[in-house]
Scaffold this active site. Structure first.
Site, PDB file in Angstrom:
ATOM      1  N   LYS A   1       0.780   5.059  -2.040  1.00  0.00           N
ATOM      2  CA  LYS A   1       1.014   6.390  -1.456  1.00  0.00           C
ATOM      3  C   LYS A   1       2.026   7.160  -2.280  1.00  0.00           C
ATOM      4  O   LYS A   1       1.868   8.361  -2.550  1.00  0.00           O
ATOM      5  CB  LYS A   1       1.484   6.247   0.002  1.00  0.00           C
ATOM      6  CG  LYS A   1       0.368   5.755   0.922  1.00  0.00           C
ATOM      7  CD  LYS A   1       0.854   5.158   2.236  1.00  0.00           C
ATOM      8  CE  LYS A   1      -0.266   4.290   2.802  1.00  0.00           C
ATOM      9  NZ  LYS A   1       0.182   3.360   3.852  1.00  0.00           N
TER      10      LYS A   1
ATOM     11  N   THR B   1       0.844  -1.189   0.000  1.00  0.00           N
ATOM     12  CA  THR B   1       0.000   0.000   0.000  1.00  0.00           C
ATOM     13  C   THR B   1       0.885   1.247   0.000  1.00  0.00           C
ATOM     14  O   THR B   1       0.457   2.314  -0.442  1.00  0.00           O
ATOM     15  CB  THR B   1      -0.949   0.024   1.212  1.00  0.00           C
ATOM     16  OG1 THR B   1      -0.226  -0.386   2.374  1.00  0.00           O
ATOM     17  CG2 THR B   1      -2.129  -0.904   0.999  1.00  0.00           C
TER      18      THR B   1
HETATM   19  C1  26W Z   1       1.043 -13.676  13.252  1.00  0.00           C
HETATM   20  C2  26W Z   1       2.159 -12.914  12.649  1.00  0.00           C
HETATM   21  C3  26W Z   1       1.669 -12.035  11.545  1.00  0.00           C
HETATM   22  C4  26W Z   1       1.576 -10.676  11.747  1.00  0.00           C
HETATM   23  C5  26W Z   1       1.120  -9.857  10.736  1.00  0.00           C
HETATM   24  C6  26W Z   1       1.305 -12.586  10.344  1.00  0.00           C
HETATM   25  C7  26W Z   1       0.834 -11.775   9.338  1.00  0.00           C
HETATM   26  C8  26W Z   1       0.738 -10.414   9.538  1.00  0.00           C
HETATM   27  C9  26W Z   1       0.197  -9.506   8.456  1.00  0.00           C
HETATM   28  C10 26W Z   1      -0.882 -10.208   7.667  1.00  0.00           C
HETATM   29  C11 26W Z   1       1.289  -9.019   7.581  1.00  0.00           C
HETATM   30  C12 26W Z   1       0.852  -7.869   6.748  1.00  0.00           C
HETATM   31  O1  26W Z   1       0.759  -6.753   7.229  1.00  0.00           O
HETATM   32  N1  26W Z   1       0.625  -8.110   5.460  1.00  0.00           N
HETATM   33  C13 26W Z   1       0.508  -7.027   4.526  1.00  0.00           C
HETATM   34  O2  26W Z   1      -0.839  -6.645   4.380  1.00  0.00           O
HETATM   35  C14 26W Z   1      -0.950  -5.502   3.546  1.00  0.00           C
HETATM   36  C15 26W Z   1      -2.392  -5.077   3.549  1.00  0.00           C
HETATM   37  O3  26W Z   1      -3.161  -5.978   2.841  1.00  0.00           O
HETATM   38  C16 26W Z   1      -0.429  -5.792   2.155  1.00  0.00           C
HETATM   39  O4  26W Z   1      -0.480  -4.617   1.406  1.00  0.00           O
HETATM   40  C17 26W Z   1       1.002  -6.296   2.232  1.00  0.00           C
HETATM   41  O5  26W Z   1       1.443  -6.699   0.952  1.00  0.00           O
HETATM   42  C18 26W Z   1       1.105  -7.452   3.205  1.00  0.00           C
HETATM   43  O6  26W Z   1       2.455  -7.838   3.400  1.00  0.00           O
END
Ligand code: 26W
Length: 808
Positions: A656, A652
């Protein structure tokens, strides 16, 4: 919209100063002023809020409940004033009262209740849901400590606690009367009565969930929504009289267990760890949320039979998955519904968004942890899993490999994604490519069984915050060229800017705006850190969480290559660059921290070498966060979106940058694919393997060693890494990891495979930059075609395709 003049606002602020802080304007400090302003806006929003709530209830509208472990809200004062249409009046009132409005806005701490993309997305979506007048509530935890503050000490990351509530609580309204009780541990027994089993729950520990509500103002509407943050409290104050009775320890334990739940945000991004406290956080927030939705529903309708008609629960990744068994628990145990009826309600209420395909991010909870901490929920999950497994066996006709892959409980683990796929009525990815990968790869089997369930909603960003509010000069250019401020509620109007793609005056103005934004950012960096950025050079920026798949290391390796090249040939024809990095590393992510240190070492070397003077500069921006991004985006020229194709679900930050007129250098990954579709080959610097080429190469066998050995530039860089920058400080560990794998997989993210192509794209970007008119034209086209990446478009997609709710 009710309107407020400067004088009215000033009077209201003075009143707050007197009543809440016992101070006159002359006695007030900046923080009193900040709090007084926040309280004034809070009152305005609260008044709108009760109207919105009344209208929702009177019309019995369907409501959206957005459950997310993270909401990366950033600052609110300027944003709320903007949305309420009183920003100019508020600034004047503040100045009139003798304060500097810029300084006042800067005193507000970021509400850093999130890690990165997923958390910021939730914040942008709250703004759009409200602006589009959708009755919606966000739910999360009121973490006492948000994402850690990053300090760089001797080139290395140090984490400091983020006590944001000291001032940040100005926005929160505690609603003690809406407290919920959440139960942990203990045992469940079943009593057979009247032809069914009734669970009897004993020996559990209670934690109270106390809501702290943040009002969310929409733009150009009086509609208001709420972000409900749950705080955790023990129901029993530590009672000294219990000391001798043997219950004392239990009381203390309960107290400690309760209060640790809302203490701290887990700083992991895209990396799962099966920690008991994390599971407790998840159940705490989800149980309180579902109970609170159910309680209000009962008050309004007197029955839960129509629950799914009136509510949709959207879960932001699998972190709130326990909402599924928790809603089942309430319908079965508290309402007395039978399984089929309860299941029907649940499976028409909950929808799931997936945000990552990285295997290490998939949540798989050990069953012993779940059964011990949540015995009743465990029983319900077991029943869901058993029934699902029977369906899978029938559908896959005994193909046990596929049954195993899709099972909810397997190898003594609960797989949250499979539970979501089974129970949710919609599953979506966050960009076209990502949703495709979900359908064709990660969730292939389930998608064959129920293809209609799998959808795409491409992410979007709040363009009012991320363009209009933070880049006022570009905002006024867009207004001038598109006939006013209509684009704020209809981002597709940004297209009209393209009529000026060949207008020399407008192109020049685009260049001037960028130049001025760069100067402003450089002045900020100089004031804060005493560093002089070269504003004549192209600002080439990579800001995002630090992760191997995002390939900050590819960028650094290329910079080292440039440096070595420049050393060897000082006349090397090169477009001057200022490389900027910003990134937090998860505290336990060793390699990520090594990469931060490497960037800082490269920075020190390059910035102090006279050969690089006025040509090559590298700087690591400490503590990258929402409020820093707001200063940086308008000043950026080249946006680095260089993840290994197939790994970045959407991104995202890329949006921006684009909206603020930066050009993208990137792989065909995540939403970059759709950005490319919008602007075409000529207005983006693409490079590298595509997602399917990455998959093929993996399949055939990727030999990083061969790439390295046959590429003199890579070997050159490798030598410097091995030799190190100062005595005793080398990065041979990193080279080993890339070249031979050092025990693991060599160059897992295929930096070497993409290096030459990246180098060429960097070269193209540099050459293009020299033709400023051409660059500005490309920049204009990027801005003009970025409207599709507004969160308003995403939320309309959710509302139409998944939630089935009306909107503005
Ligand atoms: C449990 C550990 C954990 C923590 C956070 C696993 C997964 C996450 C998130 C799902 C990671 C995350 O922020 N993913 C991002 O999400 C955004 C919003 O959709 C995307 O734009 C990013 O590509 C993606 O990496």
């Amino acid at each position: 919209m009710a309107e407020y003049t400067k004088d009215q606002l000033a009077r209201l602020i003075i009143g707050k100063l007197q009543r809440n802080f016992g101070r006159t304007v002359d006695q007030a400090h900046l923080i009193h002023m900040f709090k007084a302003c926040a309280l004034v806006l809070r009152d305005i929003m609260a008044a709108h809020g009760s109207t919105s709530e009344r209208l929702t209830h009177v019309a019995h509208k369907r409501q959206v409940h957005y459950l997310s472990m993270e909401f990366l809200m950033g600052r609110s004062l300027e944003k709320n004033a903007y949305n309420l249409g009183v920003l100019e009046e508020l600034k004047e009132a503040i100045e009139f009262l003798g304060f500097d409005s810029g300084e006042l806005f800067e005193t507000e701490p970021d509400a850093g209740l999130g890690n990165g993309g997923l958390g910021r997305l939730a914040a942008c979506y709250l703004d759009s849901m409200t602006t589009l007048e959708i009755p919606a509530t966000g739910y999360s935890i009121c973490y006492e400590l948000g994402i850690f503050k990053q300090k760089i000490v001797d080139g290395q990351q140090v984490e400091l606690a983020d006590h944001w509530l000291d001032l940040g609580d100005a926005w929160l309204i505690t609603k003690v009367d809406e407290t919920e009780e959440v139960r942990f541990g203990g045992t469940v027994e079943y009593n057979w009565k009247d032809g069914r089993n009734y669970p009897v729950y004993t020996g559990y520990t209670s934690v109270l969930a106390i809501p702290k509500d943040m009002e969310i103002a929409g733009y150009g509407t009086e509609h208001t929504n709420t972000l409900r943050l749950w705080d955790a409290k023990s129901p029993t104050p530590v009672d000294m009289s219990l000391y001798s009775s043997g219950d004392y320890l239990k009381a203390v334990e309960q107290q400690a267990m309760a209060e640790v739940i809302a203490k701290v945000l887990y700083p992991d991004d895209n990396h799962y760890e099966g920690k008991s406290l994390r599971l407790r956080q998840q159940y705490f927030f989800v149980s309180a949320t579902v109970q609170s939705i159910v309680r209000k529903h009962r008050e309004e309708y007197g029955t839960l039979r129509n629950f799914h008609e009136k509510h949709v629960i959207q879960i932001n990744d699998t972190h709130p998955t326990l909402a599924i068994p928790e809603l089942m628990r309430i319908l079965l145990d508290e309402e007395g519904y039978d399984w089929e009826e309860a299941w029907n309600i649940v499976t028409h209420t909950v929808a799931y968004t997936n945000h990552t395909v990285l295997a290490e991010a998939l949540e798989r909870w050990p069953q012993s942890l779940v059964s011990g901490l949540l015995p009743r929920i465990w029983d319900i999950i077991r029943e869901i899993a058993a029934r699902y497994q029977r369906d899978l066996e029938a559908y896959f006709e005994g193909d046990m490999g596929r049954v195993a892959r899709n099972a909810i409980i397997w190898d003594n683990e609960v797989r949250m994604a499979n539970l979501c796929i089974c129970a949710c009525y919609a599953v979506n990815g966050v960009s076209a490519l990502h949703s495709d990968i979900l359908r064709k790869d990660v969730f292939f089997d389930a998608c064959q069984r129920e293809p209609a369930k799998f959808k795409n909603v491409t992410n979007g960003i709040d363009h009012r915050r991320w363009l209009s509010e933070i880049n006022p000069a570009l905002d006024s250019l867009i207004r001038d060229c598109t006939g006013g401020d209509g684009y704020l509620l209809d981002p597709s109007r940004m297209q009209l800017l393209e009529d000026y793609a060949d207008d020399a005056g407008v192109l020049e103005r685009i260049g001037q705006i960028k130049a001025e934004n760069k100067r402003r950012f450089a002045a900020y960096v100089e004031k804060e850190h005493g560093i002089l950025l070269n504003t004549d050079a192209m600002f080439d920026v990579q800001v995002k969480r630090l992760h191997e798949y995002k390939r900050q290391l590819l960028n650094v390796i290329h910079i080292i290559y440039l440096y070595l090249h420049m050393k060897e040939n000082p006349n090397f024809d090169f477009t001057p660059r200022t490389y900027l990095f910003g990134a937090k590393a998860a505290p336990g992510y060793y390699l990520a921290k090594r990469i931060i240190r490497l960037i800082n070492d490269v920075s020190k070397r390059v910035n102090n070498d006279p050969v690089c003077r006025d040509r090559l500069q590298v700087y690591f921006l400490e503590n990258y966060r929402v409020s820093l991004a707001e200063k940086l985006m308008p000043a950026s020229e080249l946006s680095e979106q260089i993840s290994t194709a197939g790994k970045e679900a959407s991104g995202t930050g890329n949006m921006k940058f684009m909206m603020n007129g930066a050009l993208t250098i990137g792989t065909l990954d995540g939403a970059n694919v759709e950005m490319h579709q919008q602007v075409g080959d000529d207005n983006i610097f693409l490079f590298g393997l595509t997602a399917s080429e990455v998959a093929d190469l993996k399949q055939r066998g990727y030999y990083a060693y061969d790439y390295y050995m046959s590429n003199p530039d890579l070997k050159w860089v490798g030598k410097l890494l091995n030799d190190g920058f100062e005595e005793g400080n080398n990065y041979a560990d990193i080279t080993r990891r890339l070249v031979t794998g050092d025990g693991g997989m060599a160059d897992e993210y295929m930096l070497f495979a993409d290096f030459e192509s990246y180098k060429a794209a960097q070269q193209r970007a540099g050459a293009t930059y020299r033709d400023q008119k051409k660059w500005n034209r490309m920049s204009l086209i990027n801005v003009a075609r970025s409207g599709i990446f507004a969160a308003d478009r995403s939320i309309r997609d959710y509302a139409d395709d998944i939630w089935n709710v009306p909107h503005r």
